[in-house]
Design an enzyme around this catalytic site. Sequence first.
Site, mmCIF file in Angstrom:
data_model
loop_
_atom_site.group_PDB
_atom_site.id
_atom_site.type_symbol
_atom_site.label_atom_id
_atom_site.label_comp_id
_atom_site.label_asym_id
_atom_site.label_seq_id
_atom_site.Cartn_x
_atom_site.Cartn_y
_atom_site.Cartn_z
ATOM 1 C CD1 TRP A 109 6.307 12.741 54.746
ATOM 2 C CD2 TRP A 109 5.169 11.428 56.165
ATOM 3 N NE1 TRP A 109 7.131 12.440 55.821
ATOM 4 C CE2 TRP A 109 6.454 11.634 56.699
ATOM 5 C CE3 TRP A 109 4.264 10.636 56.888
ATOM 6 C CZ2 TRP A 109 6.862 11.079 57.902
ATOM 7 C CZ3 TRP A 109 4.669 10.090 58.081
ATOM 8 C CH2 TRP A 109 5.957 10.310 58.580
ATOM 9 C CG ASP A 168 -0.310 13.194 59.157
ATOM 10 O OD1 ASP A 168 0.023 13.852 60.158
ATOM 11 O OD2 ASP A 168 0.505 12.556 58.461
ATOM 12 C CE LYS A 226 7.443 18.135 60.707
ATOM 13 N NZ LYS A 226 8.493 17.614 59.895
HETATM 14 C C1 LMR Z 1 9.279 15.435 56.389
HETATM 15 O O1 LMR Z 1 8.297 15.158 55.713
HETATM 16 O O2 LMR Z 1 10.358 15.792 55.887
HETATM 17 C C2 LMR Z 1 9.199 15.394 57.896
HETATM 18 O O3 LMR Z 1 7.903 15.132 58.281
HETATM 19 C C3 LMR Z 1 10.199 14.514 58.518
HETATM 20 C C4 LMR Z 1 9.895 13.063 58.319
HETATM 21 O O4 LMR Z 1 9.693 12.365 59.315
HETATM 22 O O5 LMR Z 1 9.841 12.600 57.175
#
Ligand code: LMR
Length: 399
Positions: free
Chosen positions: A130, A211, A246
């Site tokens: 992420w 996570d 979510k």
């Molecule tokens: C994402 O990955 O798009 C979501 O988890 C929102 C974020 O906070 O980045």
Amino acid sequence: MWQDIEAAPVDAIFGLTDAFKKDQNPEKVNLGVGVYKDDDNNTPILNCVKFAEAILLEKEKSKSYLPISGDPVYAANVQKLLFGETGEVISSGRAVTVHAPGGTGALRVGGDLLKKFYPEAKMWISSPTWANHKGVFNTAGFELAEYAYYNAETKDLDFDAMVAVLETIPAGDVVLLHACCHNPSGVDLSPEQWAKVASVSKEKGWVPFLDFAYQGFGESIEADRCGIEQFAALGEDFLVASSFSKNLGLYNERTGSLTIVSPTAEESAVAMSHVKATIRVIYSNPPAHGGLVAATILSNPELYSQWLGELGDMRDRIKAMRLALVDGLVKRGLKGDFSYIIKQRGMFSFSGLSADVVAWLRENKSIYIVGGGRINLAGLTSGNIDYVCDGIAEALSKR
Ligand code: LMR
């Protein structure tokens, strides 16, 4: 004060939403930020949330501060979701949970806490991960290192390469794992693979930090926690950052939690004292509303079963969009095996689209996709799927 200072780059995910909002193209499509949309392109408030809010409106008598760790009913219900009602981790008192502002807040509180007591520990993140993980843990002062995860050629997990790196990680380092619905790839571990990773963590002595932002978006509440169960069974230390953004659609209520599991209840009590000290100097105590909504739903059997139904509907719609995307690409004569899109789980698909194609789609079609090619499938609807498939086909025909 700011004249000699360069502006910060826009956020890789929220920056896209800002640009999308300004875009005047009526056909624009936002496949960027991980937010659920229904088929009418709205991000709905779940009915169970509306009911819980009505109950709270009647019942709530005060807006006084919550404890630093948040509402204890919330924490107890989070633990049931993570470990199951009868989990040994719960009955033994080995887990402590605090309400943190969203999954991001939970990651950062966990990062600050670990950094304070284990300043030499490295943080290992998956390749890729992420977009915000690096920022969160860099800012908490961690040196970052990557473990192999996704193989761009096979468009699948490279489990052997992953394990090969995990086996080199020294005791005391921290390994950040996506408990389910890996963001951005959508590629998850099987229960057997989780068992292997858990056994490597025990053997090598590194600390798992899971996570868990998408519980229920993969298969079900129970199936999605199979990795957590493997670590719980070891009786060792680990941490979980979880979120209701979510699965309860509580995005803007910042409703997450940090759970710390230790070998004994005594150690967990020590961890709780320090996590409270960490929180006190950042945001003092959490915002109440989202936690109270979640606690109301999770402790009311009727609302809980309504929630499972609504969560299932969201999951099913995303799965239907996976199929529709593959079908649309095949129908447009695109060559290749797109079955990987169907196999991926959760909100995202790592589409394999190159940076050029992602940029072309944004500039020419107002289709917004996160750099790296991550598509939020929940942004696809029956109203925009043809437009998106046409756009992708046209972009690829130009390469
Ligand atoms: C994402 O990955 O798009 C979501 O988890 C929102 C974020 O906070 O980045």
